[in-house]
Design a protein around this motif. Structure first.
Motif, PDB file in Angstrom:
ATOM      1  N   THR A  10       1.134  -0.943  -0.210  1.00 38.37           N
ATOM      2  CA  THR A  10      -0.026   0.016   0.020  1.00 38.37           C
ATOM      3  C   THR A  10       1.020   0.865  -0.235  1.00 38.37           C
ATOM      4  OG1 THR A  10      -0.312  -0.397   2.472  1.00 38.37           O
ATOM      5  CG2 THR A  10      -1.913  -0.928   1.013  1.00 38.37           C
ATOM      6  N   ILE A  12       4.155   3.956  -1.553  1.00 37.16           N
ATOM      7  CA  ILE A  12       4.256   4.890  -2.381  1.00 37.16           C
ATOM      8  C   ILE A  12       4.949   4.021  -3.709  1.00 37.16           C
ATOM      9  CG2 ILE A  12       6.183   6.419  -1.273  1.00 37.16           C
ATOM     10  CD1 ILE A  12       5.228   8.861  -2.439  1.00 37.16           C
ATOM     11  N   ARG A  36      -0.515  -4.210   6.174  1.00 39.26           N
ATOM     12  CA  ARG A  36      -1.199  -4.815   7.496  1.00 39.26           C
ATOM     13  C   ARG A  36      -2.784  -4.063   6.695  1.00 39.26           C
ATOM     14  NH1 ARG A  36       1.953  -1.473  11.650  1.00 39.26           N
ATOM     15  NH2 ARG A  36       1.764   0.068   9.634  1.00 39.26           N
ATOM     16  N   SER A  37      -2.377  -3.609   6.491  1.00 41.36           N
ATOM     17  CA  SER A  37      -3.549  -2.709   5.661  1.00 41.36           C
ATOM     18  C   SER A  37      -4.707  -2.940   3.961  1.00 41.36           C
ATOM     19  CB  SER A  37      -4.383  -1.063   5.208  1.00 41.36           C
ATOM     20  OG  SER A  37      -2.862  -0.476   5.042  1.00 41.36           O
ATOM     21  N   ASP A  52       1.488  -8.685   9.153  1.00 42.42           N
ATOM     22  CA  ASP A  52       2.298  -7.456   9.569  1.00 42.42           C
ATOM     23  C   ASP A  52       3.787  -8.095  10.311  1.00 42.42           C
ATOM     24  OD1 ASP A  52       3.533  -5.911  12.153  1.00 42.42           O
ATOM     25  OD2 ASP A  52       2.205  -6.652  13.695  1.00 42.42           O
ATOM     26  N   LEU A  53       4.741  -7.188   9.899  1.00 39.28           N
ATOM     27  CA  LEU A  53       6.768  -7.805   9.193  1.00 39.28           C
ATOM     28  C   LEU A  53       7.436  -7.765  10.659  1.00 39.28           C
ATOM     29  CD1 LEU A  53       6.680  -6.347   5.716  1.00 39.28           C
ATOM     30  CD2 LEU A  53       7.025  -8.315   6.640  1.00 39.28           C
ATOM     31  N   TYR A 150      19.307   1.279   5.461  1.00 39.84           N
ATOM     32  CA  TYR A 150      19.344   0.568   4.185  1.00 39.84           C
ATOM     33  C   TYR A 150      20.299  -0.375   3.981  1.00 39.84           C
ATOM     34  CZ  TYR A 150      16.231   4.062   2.218  1.00 39.84           C
ATOM     35  OH  TYR A 150      15.662   5.056   2.305  1.00 39.84           O
TER      36      TYR A 150
END
Ligand SMILES: NC(=O)c1ccc[n+]([C@@H]2O[C@H](COP(=O)([O-])OP(=O)(O)OC[C@H]3O[C@@H](n4cnc5c(N)ncnc54)[C@H](OP(=O)(O)O)[C@@H]3O)[C@@H](O)[C@H]2O)c1
Length: 409
Positions: A10, A12, A36-37, A52-53, A150
């Motif tokens: 979800t 960008i 999650r969403s 859920d990570l 990162y």
């Protein structure tokens, strides 16, 4: 036929990867979109799965029991307040996700993993880096620099790939121009809202809130759908195997070229003397003591010429967004045009203030990707226009009818 998993579905950047894969149903027969969403009605080949990570690997393995794929796009991101926490949380999310795949015995199916990161790789959040930024530039030592999430994610990816003989690719996008609801870094939504509220305030002007110096400095942007095309290309391109790539549009831009176009879209004028006016809401914040370029200063012949970088806002956006007259103008506008009321509150004012106000150039080289066979390109102003159009459809921004027709002398 290949199958894929996209985490951060979800977000960008992740959302566009899901849509790009969905546009090629013959090639990508099943795509598991994980988050999650669930915010979108997906094309038929896309299956949304809750995950859920931040859960531990055992828990995640249960959630992933019906999920396996040949290719994995990891674009999930959870923002924390410190680099230490970002590194802990975002590193753990990737590590536990890999462990969950191991628990489920689905790793042998995986051919390649793409990890989406960004140009914090070069320390652009800490100060001036060497220009142009190229993928072989040295990683910043931690310490003296704060931990970089990162770097931890890439180390985890490299170890997983080596252990299981899986290919990997990492992307470094910069200043992402894209659409997502309620994410942590959304430049286009924030400057669109800033312009729409200025129109509502009735001054007829759109002052640039960022730094006078940065207004004329170069920056590199990444149109989110172009990044998605890159990821899908890199997933199978032989030349991309086990490599990290900058992924930007392919042009370089300045806000002195973009801002008048934004003003014209909202039928506003950029004040001719905008940087000569009194600036009671200005702010000036120092960045890291030593900018990233300082670690290369000797070999670049720049010793003694790498001062601390700064974030210099002419109008501090976080403060501006809290002004009573600004909030009242948004409430009026949102009510009248039927816009999503909480879009203004959710906009990323502090992040955008930072993007518009650093006092150094950010030029991201695409040479390595081009040498590997990538030919994609997208004009940056057109990226903004496409995203604004989408945000108007989604009722985040009001309809703007102005168009830039050229420079007046
Ligand atoms: N945005 C930018 O301007 C920009 C620029 C350069 C680099 N990047 C980098 O690009 C990467 C992706 O960032 P983004 O901006 O695309 O992020 P984003 O728009 O904020 O999206 C984050 C995604 O991660 C998912 N997520 C967050 N927490 C989760 C959890 N606990 N479990 C499962 N999913 C979770 C979210 O879905 P749910 O909330 O629905 O779970 C969402 O899909 C990051 O490394 C970021 O630093 C971003």
């Amino acid at each position: 036929m290949p199958t894929a998993i996209v985490t951060g579905a979800t977000g960008i950047l992740g959302r566009e990867i899901v849509y790009e894969l969905g546009r090629h149903p013959q090639e990508w027969t099943t795509v598991h979109a994980l988050s999650r969403s669930k915010k979108d009605a997906y094309p038929p080949t896309i299956v949304h799965n809750y995950i859920d990570l931040t859960a531990d690997a055992q828990e995640m393995a249960k959630e992933l029991k019906d999920v396996s794929a040949d290719y994995i796009f990891f674009a999930a991101y959870l923002q924390k307040d410190s680099e230490e926490d970002n590194t802990k949380v975002n590193g753990d999310m990737l590590e536990n996700f890999f462990k969950a795949l191991e628990i489920n015995n689905t790793v042998s199916q995986i051919k390649r993993v793409i990890l989406v990161t960004g140009c914090k790789q070069y320390g652009v959040h800490l100060g001036r880096a060497k220009n142009p930024m190229v993928e072989s530039d040295s990683w910043l030592p931690e310490p003296p620099y704060p931990p970089n999430f990162y770097y931890r994610q890439q180390r985890i990816l490299h170890a997983f790939a080596a252990k299981h003989n899986v290919d990997w690719v990492v992307t470094y996008p910069n200043e992402v121009v894209g659409f997502a609801k309620g994410n942590f870094m959304n430049l286009a939504a924030t400057i669109g809202l800033y312009a729409a509220v200025h129109k509502e305030l009735g001054t007829g002007e759109l002052p640039f809130p960022g730094g006078a110096a940065f207004y004329e400095m170069f920056d590199s942007f990444t149109y989110s759908p172009l990044h998605a095309e890159f990821c899908v290309w890199a997933m199978t391109a032989p030349g991309a195997r086990n490599q990290a790539f900058n992924v930007v549009n392919g042009d370089v831009e300045t806000w002195s070229n973009l801002w008048p176009k934004l003003a014209a879209r909202y039928e506003l004028k950029v004040p001719a003397d905008q940087f000569a006016r009194p600036a009671p809401d200005a702010s000036d914040v120092p960045m890291a003591d030593n900018p990233p370029i300082s670690i290369m200063a000797k070999s670049l012949g720049l010793q003694g010429r790498t001062p601390q970088s700064r974030i210099e806002q002419t109008i501090d956006l976080a403060k501006w967004s809290q002004k009573p007259e600004v909030k009242a103008a948004w409430d009026r506008l949102a009510e009248r045009e039927g816009l999503e009321k909480d879009a203004f509150e959710k906009a990323t004012w502090m992040f955008t203030g930072f993007v518009l106000s650093r006092n150094f150039h950010t030029i991201v080289s695409m040479s390595k990707a081009r040498a590997a066979g990538w030919t994609g390109y997208h004009d940056t102003w057109d990226s903004f226009e496409k995203v604004f159009d989408q945000m108007e459809k989604e009722k985040i921004l009001p309809k703007a009818t102005g168009r830039f027709i050229g420079w007046s002398l």
